[in-house]
Write an enzyme that holds these catalytic residues in place. Structure first.
Site, PDB file in Angstrom:
ATOM      1  N   SER A  23     -11.403   0.704   0.590  1.00 20.10           N
ATOM      2  CA  SER A  23     -11.288  -0.639   1.152  1.00 20.10           C
ATOM      3  C   SER A  23     -12.364  -0.940   2.189  1.00 20.10           C
ATOM      4  O   SER A  23     -12.864  -2.067   2.263  1.00 20.10           O
ATOM      5  CB  SER A  23      -9.900  -0.834   1.774  1.00 20.10           C
ATOM      6  OG  SER A  23      -8.894  -0.657   0.803  1.00 20.10           O
TER       7      SER A  23
ATOM      8  N   HIS B  37     -10.835  -1.901   7.210  1.00 15.69           N
ATOM      9  CA  HIS B  37     -11.271  -3.180   6.661  1.00 15.69           C
ATOM     10  C   HIS B  37     -12.226  -3.893   7.612  1.00 15.69           C
ATOM     11  O   HIS B  37     -13.297  -4.366   7.201  1.00 15.69           O
ATOM     12  CB  HIS B  37     -10.058  -4.072   6.380  1.00 15.69           C
ATOM     13  CG  HIS B  37      -9.176  -3.558   5.288  1.00 15.69           C
ATOM     14  ND1 HIS B  37      -8.224  -4.338   4.671  1.00 15.69           N
ATOM     15  CD2 HIS B  37      -9.108  -2.344   4.671  1.00 15.69           C
ATOM     16  CE1 HIS B  37      -7.601  -3.632   3.735  1.00 15.69           C
ATOM     17  NE2 HIS B  37      -8.119  -2.413   3.734  1.00 15.69           N
TER      18      HIS B  37
END
Length: 295
Positions: free
Chosen positions: A199, A245
């Protein structure tokens, strides 16, 4: 008016090396072969022939023509999905290995600061010198939905970026974004909190896509909406390492900004200098957090 002298042959023009039936007075400034208007390619100085531009002149000369380049200064290549496909393959291969070996492999590859993976076992983690976890965790997934979403993002964002940045810059962007996400997770999250998945790298591609689209003056709305949706998921879904993220997103955007806005005369220096600087920041973050945890 000059009269034509008897017996003097009429001088004829040379013919194009690719089209012998076409006379031309234009020649390639690189290999000096004659080229017709259809074949001539404008260069910084004069015109070049298609063979020199493609690097296959066959005349013994090394190609020096200005080849078509992307916004990042890389030479156009045939397969703009090569690196993307390799990254997909590595992620899928590790996922298959996890299905075979289970938690034992996950414990060896996942990212965490400092903890014991087994009862009464020794302390492990990045703070204990297992820095490789910052890299291995980027390719590690346990759930089908998790890897499906990340690989879909990679396949959607990867090829356009690979085409725009070039293979070397694209793989550098991917890896440094993932490392930055892991470093921020290591710095902020609890040392016993595990983290895994691509991610961070994928969010780096989101940031990079936004920067490239802005640089090319494309419509920003599609990537803005997609990024907003993913950020909502980041902060509303459970068991998501938001640090990875955000770290990947910021690192990817900053690095890509340096890549696409580097001045042409110092392009390589600025681009690779920015990559080296980002790597140094990541290393510094890891050192600071290690000192905090280990003392």
């Amino acid at each position: 008016m000059e009269q034509e002298q008897p017996g003097r042959p009429e001088q004829s023009l040379a013919t194009c090396y690719r089209h012998p039936d076409r006379e031309t007075g234009i020649s390639c400034t690189r290999c000096e072969r004659s080229i017709c208007p259809e074949c001539m390619i404008t260069a910084s100085v004069g015109f070049h022939c298609p063979s020199c531009v493609s690097g296959g002149s066959g005349t013994g000369h090394a190609p020096s023509a200005n080849q078509p380049r992307t916004v990042a200064g890389s030479v156009l290549v045939g397969d703009t999905r090569l690196v993307t496909k390799i990254l997909l393959g590595v992620n899928l291969a590790v996922f298959v290995a996890v299905l075979v070996y289970g938690d034992r492999l996950v414990n060896e590859l996942m990212l965490f600061g400092r903890a014991a993976t087994e009862a009464w076992g020794p302390l492990e983690g990045v703070a204990e010198g297992e820095v490789y976890r910052l890299v291995s965790s980027m390719f590690l997934h346990q759930e089908f939905l998790h890897i499906a979403m990340n690989m879909l993002g990679l396949w959607f964002l990867g090829p356009p970026l690979e085409a725009a940045l070039g293979r070397a810059r694209f793989i550098t962007l991917y890896l440094l974004s993932g490392l930055a996400g892991g470093a921020l997770t290591f710095l902020i999250a609890s040392p016993v909190q595990p983290s895994l998945g691509a991610s961070g790298a994928i969010f780096g591609l989101f940031g990079a896509t936004a920067v490239v689209m802005r640089r090319l003056r494309h419509d920003m709305r599609p990537i803005a909406v997609l990024l907003a949706i993913n950020l909502i998921f980041t902060f509303t879904w459970e068991n998501i390492a938001w640090e990875a993220h955000i770290g990947g997103l910021v690192a990817g955007a900053l690095l890509t900004f340096a890549i696409v806005h580097a001045p042409r005369e110092r392009r390589a220096l600025v681009q690779w200098g920015a990559a080296a600087g980002l790597l140094l920041v990541i290393a510094a973050v890891c050192v600071v957090r290690t000192v905090q945890l280990v003392g």
